[in-house]
Motif scaffolding. Sequence first.
Motif, mmCIF file in Angstrom:
data_model
loop_
_atom_site.group_PDB
_atom_site.id
_atom_site.type_symbol
_atom_site.label_atom_id
_atom_site.label_comp_id
_atom_site.label_asym_id
_atom_site.label_seq_id
_atom_site.Cartn_x
_atom_site.Cartn_y
_atom_site.Cartn_z
ATOM 1 N N ASN A 1 0.833 -1.196 0.000
ATOM 2 C CA ASN A 1 0.000 0.000 0.000
ATOM 3 C C ASN A 1 0.874 1.255 0.000
ATOM 4 O O ASN A 1 1.697 1.426 -0.877
ATOM 5 C CB ASN A 1 -0.975 -0.017 1.181
ATOM 6 C CG ASN A 1 -1.950 -1.182 1.106
ATOM 7 O OD1 ASN A 1 -2.398 -1.528 0.015
ATOM 8 N ND2 ASN A 1 -2.255 -1.785 2.233
ATOM 9 N N ASN A 2 0.753 2.130 0.987
ATOM 10 C CA ASN A 2 1.503 3.380 1.006
ATOM 11 C C ASN A 2 2.774 3.295 1.849
ATOM 12 O O ASN A 2 3.282 4.316 2.315
ATOM 13 C CB ASN A 2 0.624 4.524 1.538
ATOM 14 C CG ASN A 2 -0.495 4.883 0.583
ATOM 15 O OD1 ASN A 2 -0.353 4.709 -0.628
ATOM 16 N ND2 ASN A 2 -1.602 5.352 1.114
ATOM 17 N N CYS A 3 3.276 2.105 2.070
ATOM 18 C CA CYS A 3 4.458 1.928 2.919
ATOM 19 C C CYS A 3 5.528 1.164 2.163
ATOM 20 O O CYS A 3 5.225 0.259 1.397
ATOM 21 C CB CYS A 3 4.104 1.167 4.193
ATOM 22 S SG CYS A 3 2.888 1.972 5.243
ATOM 23 N N HIS A 4 6.793 1.540 2.363
ATOM 24 C CA HIS A 4 7.862 0.708 1.811
ATOM 25 C C HIS A 4 8.507 -0.089 2.932
ATOM 26 O O HIS A 4 8.682 0.402 4.039
ATOM 27 C CB HIS A 4 8.886 1.550 1.035
ATOM 28 C CG HIS A 4 9.721 2.455 1.884
ATOM 29 N ND1 HIS A 4 9.500 3.809 1.966
ATOM 30 C CD2 HIS A 4 10.801 2.201 2.671
ATOM 31 C CE1 HIS A 4 10.391 4.346 2.776
ATOM 32 N NE2 HIS A 4 11.194 3.402 3.214
ATOM 33 N N PRO A 5 8.840 -1.354 2.670
ATOM 34 C CA PRO A 5 9.409 -2.222 3.709
ATOM 35 C C PRO A 5 10.811 -1.771 4.092
ATOM 36 O O PRO A 5 11.612 -1.403 3.237
ATOM 37 C CB PRO A 5 9.423 -3.602 3.049
ATOM 38 C CG PRO A 5 9.436 -3.318 1.583
ATOM 39 C CD PRO A 5 8.684 -2.047 1.394
ATOM 40 N N SER A 6 11.108 -1.788 5.389
ATOM 41 C CA SER A 6 12.436 -1.410 5.870
ATOM 42 C C SER A 6 13.243 -2.601 6.346
ATOM 43 O O SER A 6 14.467 -2.539 6.416
ATOM 44 C CB SER A 6 12.312 -0.390 7.013
ATOM 45 O OG SER A 6 11.601 -0.944 8.105
#
Length: 281
Positions: free
Chosen positions: A219-224
Amino acid sequence: MYLLTGRENKGRIKVLQTGTPVTSTAVELHYNTTGVWTLKKNPMDKFDTFIVVSYIQQTTVFKVVGADVKDIDASEIYFNDKVETINCGGPIIHSGRFIQITASGIREGVREWPVPSGLKVKLSAISASQVILFVVSESGSVGGGRIYYFEVDDLGELREIESKEVTKEITCFALPQQDPTGGGTWGKFVAIGDKENMIRIMKLDAHDRWSFPANIPMNNCHPSSLMLCSMIPPGSVSVVTNMLSTTTGDSSNNNNNNNNNSSSSSSSSLNGSRGNNSNSS
């Protein structure tokens, strides 16, 4: 109770159990650290023996001896203490050696694999039998780079298998953590997070390496940070991720999503059978 905590190389799975005693051993650090890892001396050890602490231009290794933590020479585990450590792992199968990842390449015992001139290592993942690197230009330009894939052979030597150019900016990797006593088992997949808010499951099998049997949108998040966990039935894995919010929506959307700059966890399972390119769920 099982808890997933932390972010990136500070991620942990914590198990809270009634009546379990806790022993705390601490050592004071005098500089800003860039990474902390723990390593077992032998694969079958119940507890980790070494603590590796990385700083901007150096690496320190501590050894846990009973209730004491002692500062030791990094050469005891064949690490270079004059550089920043990006990642480390081991002991690897067959040889029991440790692996140190720096911006300039891989150090495995007394052997080294340097990155090509003009490049540097940005990200890596290590298991008992595999290593994967994301290498970018030393100029630090934003964008893609090159993935390098290594396997530990039957003699315990780390060998470069293949590399691939990528156009996406990768934010994190995860390899399945194989049993180091398993005798030559290699994970079939690597999980890759990128700035396009996507987790991509990429195959590492020789006959269809670099193919993508599953993509998991964030969605609106990038994995860290990512972790691959073994699941039941055998051959399946679960992807666990920390995510960072990258965009904001209106107030109604925000009520249903995590706040910006907060972290959360998500998981998806993937069957490990060969030749199946529609395995995500």
